[in-house]
Design a protein around this motif. Sequence first.
Motif, PDB file in Angstrom:
ATOM      1  N   ALA A  57      17.708  48.054  84.504  1.00  0.00           N
ATOM      2  CA  ALA A  57      17.891  48.363  85.925  1.00  0.00           C
ATOM      3  C   ALA A  57      16.811  47.723  86.783  1.00  0.00           C
ATOM      4  N   ALA A  58      15.620  47.524  86.216  1.00  0.00           N
ATOM      5  CA  ALA A  58      14.526  46.928  86.982  1.00  0.00           C
ATOM      6  C   ALA A  58      14.559  45.397  86.943  1.00  0.00           C
ATOM      7  N   ASN A  59      15.041  44.829  85.830  1.00  0.00           N
ATOM      8  CA  ASN A  59      14.940  43.379  85.647  1.00  0.00           C
ATOM      9  C   ASN A  59      16.248  42.620  85.846  1.00  0.00           C
ATOM     10  N   VAL A  60      17.374  43.265  85.613  1.00  0.00           N
ATOM     11  CA  VAL A  60      18.671  42.623  85.880  1.00  0.00           C
ATOM     12  C   VAL A  60      19.542  43.604  86.670  1.00  0.00           C
ATOM     13  N   PRO A  61      19.096  43.993  87.881  1.00  0.00           N
ATOM     14  CA  PRO A  61      19.790  45.038  88.635  1.00  0.00           C
ATOM     15  C   PRO A  61      21.231  44.698  88.976  1.00  0.00           C
ATOM     16  N   ASP A  62      21.558  43.406  89.023  1.00  0.00           N
ATOM     17  CA  ASP A  62      22.933  42.999  89.341  1.00  0.00           C
ATOM     18  C   ASP A  62      23.898  43.319  88.212  1.00  0.00           C
TER      19      ASP A  62
END
Length: 401
Positions: free
Chosen positions: A97-102
């Motif tokens: 969720a923090a590094n690939v939020p898309d």
Amino acid sequence: MIPDYELTGPPHAPVLVLSNSLGTDRTMWDAQVPLLSRRFRVLRYDQRGHGRTPATVGPYDLDLLGRDVVDLLDHLDIDRAHFAGLSLGGMTGMWLAANVPDRIDRLALLCTSAALGPASAWRERAEFVRANGTAAMVEPTLKRWFTAELAADENVRAKYGAMIASCDDEGYASCCEAIATMDLERWLGRITAPTLVVAGYDDPATPPRHAEAIAGAVGGARLEVVEHAAHLASVERHEQVGRLLYEHFTGDDEPVSAAGTRTDGVLSGSGGTGSGTAVRRQVLGDAHVDRARERTTEFTAPFQDFITRYAWGELWASEEMDRPTRSCVTLAILAATGNHDEFAMHVRAARRNGVEAATIRQVLMHVAVYAGVPRANSAFAVADRILSEESGRGAARENDS
């Protein structure tokens, strides 16, 4: 690396990924799949060295474990998914969720931590497992995973003991090293996915304070503390956890049972009670709400409708005040007005909402100063009895003023 996985549910439904904890495989979610797969395409996978996913040479880190999920989504042509993870699975979810939020829509973090130190303890565990094997971890792990009663159940011991022992030694040890090196606290503020944080009240591995820290750092996160649950809350309190996940990921106002049937609607025809019933269950617990429903008569039904609609559907459902604060306000008012039965109910609710015993004591000290010592004295006796029962200290002593 593409982890071993399985998909369950309608082929065109939104995807919900379920991620397992250290020492388990994807079957730890068995109890939730029938409900969740009614509305989602449930994607379960095994972490490296767990279940059917082979281990690779370690050490691992969360970047590696998170990238495994991204690779799996790419492999299945899934652009975006909901994600729920318990313990190590929750740590993986925070990284995603923090590094690939898309790639992450909604997020649920169960019995997990953003900082589970000391790192030396995890490195020592990794060394121990490499030397002695995962079978040596069975007894201490079962005591952390389950409350004493469930940990003594022979069927539970056989199933989950075998699950721990079947983990690849290197895979387990390398996942320990991933936990030792994680640094998630600095990333929590970057999480924008709507987030549910669940803690087991009796969890010795990741006590509720870890969930409180996550919920406090992730904007708009909702915290739920599940009573009578240790670390594997999804197993020990499977129906309640399933309901929480279903409501969070669907945004459905009407709660459902693990079998997929509606659990409210007793006050049919009143309209708008669904969200109130859901909040009431979250705050007071399923047992309390079920008892209230069983006692509802034709005479009391309008009143039950009233409190479900206004107290729970509007006031407690409002996001303008967090639930621990709302619990403290409620306790102060009930203690000051001498409503002992309601006060007792809300002491339990406050604990479920993550309010510490020391905070409840401070609330009652304020009551003593501003509303009178006799009122506070009575409330202290009630609260002490309930907190004593929780901690297993037996009957509470009278609180003399």
